[in-house]
Write an enzyme that holds these catalytic residues in place. Structure first.
Site, PDB file in Angstrom:
ATOM      1  N   GLU A   1      -8.047  53.473  69.395  1.00  0.00           N
ATOM      2  CA  GLU A   1      -7.704  51.967  69.546  1.00  0.00           C
ATOM      3  C   GLU A   1      -6.388  51.648  69.988  1.00  0.00           C
ATOM      4  O   GLU A   1      -5.577  51.969  69.240  1.00  0.00           O
ATOM      5  CB  GLU A   1      -8.002  51.218  68.163  1.00  0.00           C
TER       6      GLU A   1
ATOM      7  N   LYS B   1      -2.943  59.117  57.470  1.00  0.00           N
ATOM      8  CA  LYS B   1      -1.590  59.179  57.774  1.00  0.00           C
ATOM      9  C   LYS B   1      -1.387  57.605  58.366  1.00  0.00           C
ATOM     10  O   LYS B   1      -1.516  57.053  59.215  1.00  0.00           O
ATOM     11  CB  LYS B   1      -1.167  60.193  58.613  1.00  0.00           C
TER      12      LYS B   1
END
Ligand code: NAD
Length: 462
Positions: free
Chosen positions: A245, A170
Site C-alpha cells: 500500500e 514492525k
C-alpha cells in the site's frame, strides 16, 4: 519520560537482544516523551520463530474461535479508546478529537468487521467437480507507517488473524507507543502466544530483516513507494507473497454540474485532515475553467479556517520535506492563495495549510506526493481533459467525482485509473476494498477482499 524495554514475542514481553533505543518525540513541541527498544535481526528472528511455531495451532483453530478472539480484541480497543487517542496525539500530533473518532474509531470498526467476517466467511467453495479450500498463507510480516498508526496495524493484523495466519509486526519508528498498546490489547483478548508478535525498530534494520526473513510467507507493507519497491523486489526474488500500500496523488474532479461550494469545502477538508498526511488524500482539485476562479476563492476561504486547528507534521524531516515542496511549487510558477512555506509557529513541526492555484498538470506539486496540508488546484477545459489530467500521474489510490447527479459522476469514475472513488461525497466504508492502481500498490485491504490476501487455495478434485 517513559523508557520502555521489551518487545512482545511469543506471548510475553521480553528484553530486546541489543541495547539500542529509539526516541519517541511529541511533534507539537519536539520533546522526547518515551524510548522504545530498537530491534535487531536477532529480535526479528525470535519473533518469526514464535510465529512459525504458533502457526499450525492457529491455522487449525475453528474460524468461530478466531472470530471470538477478534471480537475480544475489538472490545479491548473500545475499553482503552481514550488511552489510544491520547497516545496517538502524543506521538503523531493529531488533534485529540480526530485521534478519537478517526485514528481510534476506524480501526475499532475494522477489527469488528473482521470478527464478523471470520464468523461468516466461507473458507471452502465448490467449483464444478472441485472443492476449493481457502487456507492461511502462513506467517505474515507486517510493516506499517505512522500516519494512521493503529488503523494500518489493524488493517493487516485483523484479516491475517481471521484467515488463520500468524503475524510479526514492525511498526513505524515515529509511532511505536500505540503499537505497544495494541500488543497489550491482543494479549488481554486471549490470542494464543506466538500468534501476534511485535518488534519495534528502525526500518532499514528491523524492517529489512523482517522483509528478508525466510520464515515469512507474506510481507504486507504500507509506506513510501521507494521502500515498497525494495520490499517488492526482495519478495519477488524469494518467491513470496507481497502486498504493498503505497503513495497517492488523488484527484478530486469537480464536473461543471456539481454543487461547487460543497465539492470544494469537502475537498479542502479531505486534504487538511491529519495535516495532509493521508495517502488517499485528494491533493489535486480539478475544476472546469469557467468555474475555476470561484473555486479558488472558495478553497482559499475554507483552507484559511484550518490555520489554528491543524496539528503538526509527524517530525522535522517531514516538515522540511513539505516546506521544500511548497517552495518548489512557487519556483515552478504556481500561485499561493493561502499559506506558504514559513513555519507558522516557533515550536513544533507545523506547516501552514497551503493552497496553490494556477497549477499545471506537469508541475512537481501536481505529480509528487507531498504528504502535508497542501492542495493544488488545476484547471481543465472539458471532460476529456479532466480525465487525462486525473489519470496523468504514476499513482492511482483514491479520488472523488462530483456532478449534478450520481449517474453522471459514475460515468466519469469508470474512466479513472484508481482504486477508490467517492461519488458526490460518499462516506468511508470500512468494508470496501482499499488499494492502488499503478504505482500506488499491489493488493487490497479491508473487508472480504482484504481477507483473501491472507488466504491461499487448495483444490480437491472429485
Ligand atoms: P517509509 O516507507 O520509510 O516507512 C514505512 C515503514 O517502513 C516504517 O515502518 C519503516 O520503519 C519501514 N521501513 C523503512 N525502510 C525500510 C526498509 N529498507 N525495509 C523494510 N522496512 C522499512 O515511510 P516514511 O519515511 O515514514 O515516509 C516517507 C514518505 O512515505 C511520506 O512522505 C509519504 O509520501 C509516504 N508514506 C505513505 C504512506 C501511505 O499510507 N501510503 C504512509 C506513510 C508514508
Amino acid at each position: 519520560m517513559k523508557q520502555h524495554d521489551g518487545m512482545y514475542i511469543d506471548g510475553r514481553w521480553r528484553p530486546a537482544a541489543g541495547s539500542g533505543t529509539i526516541e519517541v518525540v511529541d511533534p507539537a513541541d519536539g520533546r522526547v516523551i518515551a524510548t522504545v527498544p530498537a530491534g535487531t535481526a536477532e529480535d526479528v528472528d525470535a519473533a518469526v520463530r514464535a510465529a512459525r511455531a504458533a502457526l499450525p495451532g492457529w491455522a487449525a483453530t475453528p474460524p468461530q474461535e478466531r472470530a471470538d478472539r477478534l471480537a475480544a480484541l475489538r472490545d479491548q480497543l473500545v475499553a482503552r479508546i481514550d488511552e489510544i487517542a491520547e497516545t496517538i496525539t502524543a506521538e503523531l500530533g493529531a488533534p485529540l478529537a480526530f485521534s478519537r473518532t478517526v485514528q481510534a474509531g476506524v480501526p475499532i470498526a475494522v477489527c469488528g468487521s473482521y470478527a464478523d467476517l471470520a464468523r461468516t466467511y466461507s473458507f471452502e467453495e465448490t467449483i464444478g467437480t472441485s472443492t476449493v479450500l481457502l487456507e492461511p498463507v502462513g506467517v505474515v510480516g507486517a510493516i506499517t507507517p505512522w500516519n494512521y498508526p493503529l488503523h494500518q496495524i489493524v488493517a493487516k493484523v485483523a484479516p491475517a488473524l481471521a484467515a488463520g495466519c500468524t503475524v510479526v509486526l514492525k511498526p513505524a519508528e515515529d509511532t511505536p507507543l500505540v503499537a505497544r498498546l495494541f500488543a497489550e490489547c491482543v494479549a488481554a483478548a486471549g490470542v494464543p502466544a506466538g500468534v501476534f508478535n511485535l518488534v519495534t525498530g528502525l526500518g532499514p534494520v528491523a524492517g529489512r530483516a523482517l522483509a528478508e526473513h525466510d520464515g515469512v510467507d507474506l510481507v504486507s507493507f504500507t509506506g513510501s513507494t521507494a521502500v515498497g519497491r525494495q520490499i517488492g523486489a526482495t519478495a519477488g526474488a524469494a518467491v513470496k507473497r507481497v502486498a504493498l500500500e503505497l503513495g497517492g496523488k488523488s484527484a478530486n474532479v469537480i464536473l461543471p454540474s456539481a454543487d461547487l461550494a460543497k465539492a470544494v469545502s469537502v475537498g479542502v477538508a479531505n486534504v487538511m485532515a491529519n495535516s495532509g498526511q493521508t495517502c488517499s488524500a485528494w491533493t489535486r482539485m480539478l475544476v472546469h475553467t469557467d468555474r475555476y476562479d470561484e473555486a479558488v476563492e472558495l478553497a482559499a476561504a475554507a483552507a484559511a479556517k484550518y490555520g489554528e486547528r491543524i496539528g503538526p507534521l509527524v517530525n522535522a524531516r517531514q516538515q522540511e520535506r513539505v516546506r521544500g515542496y511548497i517552495e518548489k511549487g512557487v519556483a515552478e510558477g504556481a500561485r499561493i492563495v493561502v499559506g506558504g512555506s514559513e513555519s507558522p509557529r516557533e515550536q513544533g513541526y507545523f506547516v501552514q495549510p497551503t493552497v496553490f492555484a494556477e497549477v499545471t498538470a506537469e508541475m512537481t506539486v501536481a505529480q509528487e506526493e507531498i504528504f502535508g496540508p497542501v492542495l493544488s488546484i488545476i484547471r481543465y477545459e472539458d471532460e476529456e481533459d479532466a480525465l487525462r489530467i486525473a489519470n496523468g500521474t504514476v499513482y492511482g489510490l483514491a479520488g472523488a467525482v462530483w456532478a449534478g447527479d450520481d449517474a453522471e459522476a459514475v460515468a466519469f469514475a469508470r474512466g479513472l485509473q484508481t482504486g477508490q472513488v467517492d461519488i458526490n461525497g460518499g462516506r468511508f466504508n470500512p468494508l470496501a476494498p482499499f488499494g492502488g492502481y499503478k504505482q500506488s500498490g499491489v493488493g487490497r485491504e479491508l473487508g472480504p477482499h482484504g481477507l483473501t490476501e491472507y488466504l491461499q487455495t487448495k483444490s480437491l478434485q472429485f
